[in-house]
Design a protein around this motif. Structure first.
Motif, PDB file in Angstrom:
ATOM      1  N   VAL A 133      79.719 -20.405  -2.373  1.00  0.00           N
ATOM      2  CA  VAL A 133      80.976 -21.316  -2.461  1.00  0.00           C
ATOM      3  C   VAL A 133      80.691 -22.664  -2.250  1.00  0.00           C
ATOM      4  N   GLU A 134      79.916 -23.021  -1.188  1.00  0.00           N
ATOM      5  CA  GLU A 134      79.618 -24.487  -1.058  1.00  0.00           C
ATOM      6  C   GLU A 134      78.742 -24.865  -2.166  1.00  0.00           C
ATOM      7  N   ALA A 135      77.791 -24.145  -2.794  1.00  0.00           N
ATOM      8  CA  ALA A 135      77.073 -24.484  -3.836  1.00  0.00           C
ATOM      9  C   ALA A 135      78.019 -24.994  -5.306  1.00  0.00           C
ATOM     10  N   VAL A 136      79.191 -24.230  -5.313  1.00  0.00           N
ATOM     11  CA  VAL A 136      80.086 -24.435  -6.003  1.00  0.00           C
ATOM     12  C   VAL A 136      80.894 -25.914  -5.977  1.00  0.00           C
ATOM     13  N   ARG A 137      81.210 -25.960  -4.837  1.00  0.00           N
ATOM     14  CA  ARG A 137      81.897 -27.377  -4.282  1.00  0.00           C
ATOM     15  C   ARG A 137      80.873 -28.385  -4.370  1.00  0.00           C
ATOM     16  N   ASP A 138      79.788 -28.290  -4.087  1.00  0.00           N
ATOM     17  CA  ASP A 138      78.361 -29.408  -4.271  1.00  0.00           C
ATOM     18  C   ASP A 138      77.930 -29.865  -5.763  1.00  0.00           C
ATOM     19  N   ALA A 139      78.378 -28.827  -6.646  1.00  0.00           N
ATOM     20  CA  ALA A 139      77.949 -28.874  -8.068  1.00  0.00           C
ATOM     21  C   ALA A 139      78.406 -30.279  -8.590  1.00  0.00           C
ATOM     22  N   PRO A 140      77.835 -31.047  -9.329  1.00  0.00           N
ATOM     23  CA  PRO A 140      78.035 -32.189 -10.041  1.00  0.00           C
ATOM     24  C   PRO A 140      79.604 -32.306 -10.541  1.00  0.00           C
ATOM     25  N   ALA A 141      80.272 -33.139 -10.023  1.00  0.00           N
ATOM     26  CA  ALA A 141      81.746 -33.160 -10.674  1.00  0.00           C
ATOM     27  C   ALA A 141      81.913 -33.037 -11.857  1.00  0.00           C
ATOM     28  N   ASP A 142      80.979 -33.819 -12.657  1.00  0.00           N
ATOM     29  CA  ASP A 142      81.300 -33.592 -14.387  1.00  0.00           C
ATOM     30  C   ASP A 142      81.132 -32.464 -14.890  1.00  0.00           C
ATOM     31  N   LEU A 143      80.461 -31.209 -14.173  1.00  0.00           N
ATOM     32  CA  LEU A 143      80.302 -30.165 -14.902  1.00  0.00           C
ATOM     33  C   LEU A 143      81.651 -29.401 -15.091  1.00  0.00           C
ATOM     34  N   PRO A 144      81.846 -28.933 -16.195  1.00  0.00           N
ATOM     35  CA  PRO A 144      82.929 -27.907 -16.556  1.00  0.00           C
ATOM     36  C   PRO A 144      82.695 -26.756 -15.444  1.00  0.00           C
ATOM     37  N   VAL A 145      83.890 -25.948 -15.324  1.00  0.00           N
ATOM     38  CA  VAL A 145      83.870 -25.077 -14.347  1.00  0.00           C
ATOM     39  C   VAL A 145      82.935 -23.985 -14.520  1.00  0.00           C
ATOM     40  N   PRO A 146      82.751 -23.296 -15.795  1.00  0.00           N
ATOM     41  CA  PRO A 146      81.696 -22.251 -16.038  1.00  0.00           C
ATOM     42  C   PRO A 146      80.195 -22.625 -15.719  1.00  0.00           C
ATOM     43  N   ASP A 147      79.994 -23.992 -16.025  1.00  0.00           N
ATOM     44  CA  ASP A 147      78.501 -24.668 -15.885  1.00  0.00           C
ATOM     45  C   ASP A 147      78.366 -24.655 -14.507  1.00  0.00           C
ATOM     46  N   ALA A 148      79.522 -25.281 -13.548  1.00  0.00           N
ATOM     47  CA  ALA A 148      79.333 -25.271 -12.170  1.00  0.00           C
ATOM     48  C   ALA A 148      78.939 -24.249 -11.572  1.00  0.00           C
ATOM     49  N   LEU A 149      79.757 -22.921 -11.890  1.00  0.00           N
ATOM     50  CA  LEU A 149      79.484 -21.711 -11.314  1.00  0.00           C
ATOM     51  C   LEU A 149      78.267 -21.115 -11.682  1.00  0.00           C
ATOM     52  N   ARG A 150      77.560 -21.611 -12.934  1.00  0.00           N
ATOM     53  CA  ARG A 150      76.351 -20.849 -12.895  1.00  0.00           C
ATOM     54  C   ARG A 150      75.125 -21.765 -12.434  1.00  0.00           C
ATOM     55  N   HIS A 151      75.465 -23.124 -12.089  1.00  0.00           N
ATOM     56  CA  HIS A 151      74.649 -23.991 -11.598  1.00  0.00           C
ATOM     57  C   HIS A 151      74.689 -23.644  -9.807  1.00  0.00           C
ATOM     58  N   ALA A 152      75.651 -23.164  -9.378  1.00  0.00           N
ATOM     59  CA  ALA A 152      75.709 -22.790  -8.035  1.00  0.00           C
ATOM     60  C   ALA A 152      74.974 -21.213  -7.791  1.00  0.00           C
ATOM     61  N   ALA A 153      75.060 -20.540  -8.687  1.00  0.00           N
ATOM     62  CA  ALA A 153      74.513 -19.436  -8.701  1.00  0.00           C
ATOM     63  C   ALA A 153      73.101 -19.382  -8.607  1.00  0.00           C
ATOM     64  N   ALA A 154      72.450 -20.319  -9.550  1.00  0.00           N
ATOM     65  CA  ALA A 154      70.950 -20.507  -9.355  1.00  0.00           C
ATOM     66  C   ALA A 154      70.644 -21.104  -7.991  1.00  0.00           C
ATOM     67  N   ARG A 155      71.410 -22.047  -7.606  1.00  0.00           N
ATOM     68  CA  ARG A 155      71.099 -22.700  -6.353  1.00  0.00           C
ATOM     69  C   ARG A 155      71.095 -21.835  -5.227  1.00  0.00           C
ATOM     70  N   SER A 156      72.109 -20.891  -5.252  1.00  0.00           N
ATOM     71  CA  SER A 156      72.335 -20.037  -3.927  1.00  0.00           C
ATOM     72  C   SER A 156      71.701 -18.846  -4.171  1.00  0.00           C
ATOM     73  N   LEU A 157      71.324 -18.015  -5.088  1.00  0.00           N
ATOM     74  CA  LEU A 157      71.136 -16.745  -5.077  1.00  0.00           C
ATOM     75  C   LEU A 157      69.531 -16.583  -5.354  1.00  0.00           C
ATOM     76  N   ALA A 158      68.684 -17.667  -5.361  1.00  0.00           N
ATOM     77  CA  ALA A 158      67.353 -17.386  -5.650  1.00  0.00           C
ATOM     78  C   ALA A 158      66.665 -18.239  -4.404  1.00  0.00           C
ATOM     79  N   PRO A 159      65.794 -17.693  -3.820  1.00  0.00           N
ATOM     80  CA  PRO A 159      65.203 -18.412  -2.813  1.00  0.00           C
ATOM     81  C   PRO A 159      64.091 -19.465  -3.384  1.00  0.00           C
ATOM     82  N   ALA A 160      64.348 -20.378  -2.646  1.00  0.00           N
ATOM     83  CA  ALA A 160      63.200 -21.760  -3.314  1.00  0.00           C
ATOM     84  C   ALA A 160      61.813 -21.361  -2.849  1.00  0.00           C
TER      85      ALA A 160
END
Length: 209
Positions: free
Chosen positions: A73-100
């Motif tokens: 959820v925090e990754a969704v909050r921190d996604a770039p503000a100009d991203l549409p919701v679907p892109d923000a959700l996918r961005h957040a999933a990529a950031r939060s569900l895969a270990p660096a």
């Protein structure tokens, strides 16, 4: 106020430490063979302290699952503000569900989640804890999505609730599907990649705002 905040942080830290201890013992010994007293002893707290925080041994893992859900959820909050919701959700999933790369702690946490979800398939009490974590994450996600849409008071609207619920279900399906298999946490069968597939499949709903 400061002392109260510090006390709450200490309580939260204790709860999370107990949760990590419980998860480790469940994975090592199995759910049935682990008692609440065993968790308390391993965490370095008295049994009465354990029961002050948790009613059952299964509930002890709730803070650990909540941390994972909060990261999404925090990754969704921190996604770039100009991203549409679907892109923000996918961005957040990529950031939060895969270990660096090199993040062994994140990789270990995901493996714990995999083991705990497998146990949950055989334990209604453990499954209930997972269900509650997902429900709470969906509610928080609705608040985040409403704010991104410029509707700070709109978290209870039908549209926002639908988007949050569908997004949450997509991520949950991805994590549960990954947990039921033996695929690594990264790559095309990892939770992040599966979440992207699920979110894309739900794009008709998620693209509504």
């Amino acid at each position: 106020m400061h002392d109260g905040s510090l006390t709450e942080r200490r309580k939260a830290a204790t709860r999370l430490d107990i949760a990590r201890t419980a998860a480790a013992l469940f994975v090592e010994r199995g759910l049935r063979a682990t008692r609440a007293e065993d968790i308390a002893r391993a965490a370095g707290v008295a049994p009465r302290t354990f029961y002050r925080y948790f009613a059952t041994k299964e509930e002890a893992i709730a803070p650990l699952l909540a941390v994972g859900a909060r990261q999404w959820v925090e990754a969704v909050r921190d996604a770039p503000a100009d991203l549409p919701v679907p892109d923000a959700l996918r961005h957040a999933a990529a950031r939060s569900l895969a270990p660096a790369p090199g993040d062994t702690a994140a990789a270990e946490s995901l493996e714990w989640v995999r083991s705990l979800l497998r146990m949950g398939a055989l334990s209604p009490a453990l499954q209930s804890v997972w269900n509650d974590a997902c429900h709470d994450a969906d509610a928080t996600l609705a608040v985040v999505l409403a704010a991104r849409a410029g509707l700070p008071d709109g978290a209870g609207s039908l549209e926002i609730r639908l988007i949050a619920g569908v997004a949450g279900a997509a991520v949950r399906a991805a994590v549960e599907t990954w947990a039921a298999d033996d695929a690594p946490a990264t790559g095309p069968q990892g939770p992040a990649a599966l979440a992207e597939r699920c979110l894309l499949a739900a794009s008709d709903v998620l693209g509504g705002r």
